[in-house]
Design an enzyme around this catalytic site. Sequence first.
Site, short mmCIF file in Angstrom:
data_model
loop_
_atom_site.label_atom_id
_atom_site.label_comp_id
_atom_site.label_asym_id
_atom_site.label_seq_id
_atom_site.Cartn_x
_atom_site.Cartn_y
_atom_site.Cartn_z
N LYS A 143 0.83 -1.22 0.00
CA LYS A 143 0.00 0.00 0.00
C LYS A 143 0.86 1.26 0.00
O LYS A 143 0.66 2.17 -0.82
CB LYS A 143 -0.92 0.00 1.24
N ASN A 144 1.81 1.31 0.93
CA ASN A 144 2.57 2.56 1.08
C ASN A 144 3.48 2.84 -0.11
O ASN A 144 3.75 3.99 -0.42
CB ASN A 144 3.37 2.55 2.39
N CYS A 186 -4.41 12.84 12.70
CA CYS A 186 -5.16 11.60 12.52
C CYS A 186 -5.15 10.86 13.84
O CYS A 186 -4.55 11.33 14.81
CB CYS A 186 -4.59 10.77 11.39
N ARG A 236 1.10 14.30 13.42
CA ARG A 236 1.69 14.11 12.09
C ARG A 236 1.87 15.42 11.31
O ARG A 236 1.23 15.64 10.28
CB ARG A 236 0.88 13.09 11.29
N ASP A 248 4.00 0.06 12.22
CA ASP A 248 2.80 -0.50 11.59
C ASP A 248 2.56 -1.97 11.96
O ASP A 248 1.55 -2.54 11.57
CB ASP A 248 2.88 -0.36 10.05
N ARG A 266 -9.19 0.51 4.32
CA ARG A 266 -8.20 1.42 3.75
C ARG A 266 -6.95 0.67 3.33
O ARG A 266 -6.30 1.07 2.36
CB ARG A 266 -7.77 2.46 4.80
C1 UD1 Z 1 4.58 6.44 6.65
C2 UD1 Z 1 3.61 5.32 6.37
C3 UD1 Z 1 2.95 4.86 7.67
C4 UD1 Z 1 4.00 4.52 8.72
C5 UD1 Z 1 4.99 5.65 8.89
C6 UD1 Z 1 6.16 5.30 9.81
C7 UD1 Z 1 2.89 5.90 4.15
C8 UD1 Z 1 1.77 6.32 3.26
N1 UD1 Z 1 2.61 5.80 5.44
O1 UD1 Z 1 3.84 7.54 7.15
O2 UD1 Z 1 2.16 3.72 7.38
O3 UD1 Z 1 3.38 4.27 9.96
O4 UD1 Z 1 5.56 6.01 7.61
O5 UD1 Z 1 6.79 4.16 9.36
O6 UD1 Z 1 3.96 5.61 3.68
N2 UD1 Z 1 7.02 13.88 11.31
C9 UD1 Z 1 7.26 15.19 11.65
N3 UD1 Z 1 7.33 16.12 10.66
C10 UD1 Z 1 7.18 15.80 9.35
C11 UD1 Z 1 6.95 14.45 9.00
C12 UD1 Z 1 6.86 13.51 10.02
O7 UD1 Z 1 7.38 15.50 12.83
O8 UD1 Z 1 7.27 16.68 8.49
C13 UD1 Z 1 6.90 12.85 12.39
C14 UD1 Z 1 5.51 12.22 12.44
O9 UD1 Z 1 4.61 13.01 13.16
C15 UD1 Z 1 5.81 10.89 13.11
C16 UD1 Z 1 7.21 10.55 12.59
O10 UD1 Z 1 7.75 11.77 12.09
O11 UD1 Z 1 5.84 11.03 14.50
C17 UD1 Z 1 7.21 9.51 11.48
O12 UD1 Z 1 6.39 9.94 10.42
P1 UD1 Z 1 6.68 9.62 8.90
O13 UD1 Z 1 7.85 8.71 8.79
O14 UD1 Z 1 6.72 10.89 8.14
O15 UD1 Z 1 5.37 8.84 8.53
P2 UD1 Z 1 4.49 8.99 7.22
O16 UD1 Z 1 5.37 9.20 6.04
O17 UD1 Z 1 3.39 9.93 7.45
#
Ligand code: UD1
Length: 443
Positions: A44-45, A138, A143, A330, A422
Amino acid sequence: MENRAITPSLSQDQTQAPSDEMQEALRIWGGRPLSGNVRISGAKNSALALMAGALLCPEPCRLRNVPSLVDINRMGQVLQSLGVKLQQQEDALDIDASTLTTSKAPYELVSQLRASFFVIGSLVARLGSARVPLPGGCAIGARPVDLHVRGLQALGAEVRIEHGIVYADVKGRGGKLKGAKIYLDYPSVGATETLMMAATLAEGETIIENAAQEPEVEDLANFCRAMGAKIRGAGTNTVIIVGVPRLHTTDYSIIPDRIETGTFLVAGAITRSEISLSPVIPEHLTPAIAKLREMGCQVIFEAPNRLRIVPGELRATDIETLPYPGFPTDMQAQFMALLSVSTGNSVVTETVFENRMGHVPELVRMGADIRIKGENAIIRGVPLLSGAPVSGTDLRASAALVVAGLAADGETLMKGLRHLDRGYDNFESKLRKLGAKLERVTL
Ligand code: UD1
């Protein structure tokens, strides 16, 4: 074989999981052993990131092994709203972004799917401008997108956030971003992907340090390389991208979903059943396999792309979620279900998201002995869970409750199927094929 346009399958109604509107629930009769083989779908991701990546290409591209999911439909709708043409035939998705006409992504769609924010990187790279609503918080945490924003600024975009919309514009240089050295404060998956996509068409070299190393980042890099991008180091903590003027068409197959694989491994372990899973890339599951072995299960590499779980007497262990190659957040909820019925005491520490314990009160409802202290869950194993009415609070929490229900005594009725739909392709029918007894009911 019908070659159907994706549009009819992407009506607003169907991107709201049907279960959401009709108050559907899953009734699971626990205690039945599973057996046989399960076919693992595309990740999915990866699929979501690659769909955003296809916007970089002015020629049609084909993605294969695309899972059939509500999130994929929602992402498809986002692309269509930008003027992109989509055509779906079984698990192949043709994306024609030659017709990319607008840089504005609509709020109603982006607010439903965080990953759709990642189109900002491709849009600004291709059009020199993007308007993408903030994805919002969410269930599992706030996030934010600050790392995406700071990275785009480093690449020369002017970024401002007004009324919930992120505006990114490149002034001068013919709308082209400029390569830069970017250090991410945290190895965010989404930020690494956004910035890698943005840098693909930038002038000069970009180096992303402390990059996320998740297999999905590497898959996106491989897809972009297949379109002619110059990227090396993806899958390590330093990704180097040398901008090229233009990308070209490709036909690319998405990697298998390591989280779906891990969920089925847990389903085998918790029901004390031997099952085989393919196709898989075993290296992507190293932390989950290590924990299953520590807990007393055997995980056998039956073939290069096939795993078999042979369950044993389950023993407690500690788990801490971390960015890849650490234990994936996850998989935390599913392993929590497994630890609930393992002998001894375990501690699960969630370090990636600040609010990812929604499954705990639900597992407790099923007889688990779990206490939360800050980012830790302390689990005292019990011999057996008992079926109960429960609610899935997010995608992986829902999966955890389903696997818990498969092993529980009696009947579990799980609400919150909009989350499950989802992210799991044909979950119920795959489980049913393995011998599970479950049905979707309307309440
Ligand atoms: C992706 C995955 C999700 C998985 C996550 C962590 C997708 C579509 N989703 O989500 O399933 O759980 O990686 O492996 O690929 N953060 C910040 N600032 C930012 C971006 C992130 O503080 O600009 C923080 C987030 O709040 C969180 C952490 O970094 O606490 C990890 O998030 P991130 O790795 O960005 O997750 P996603 O890419 O949203």
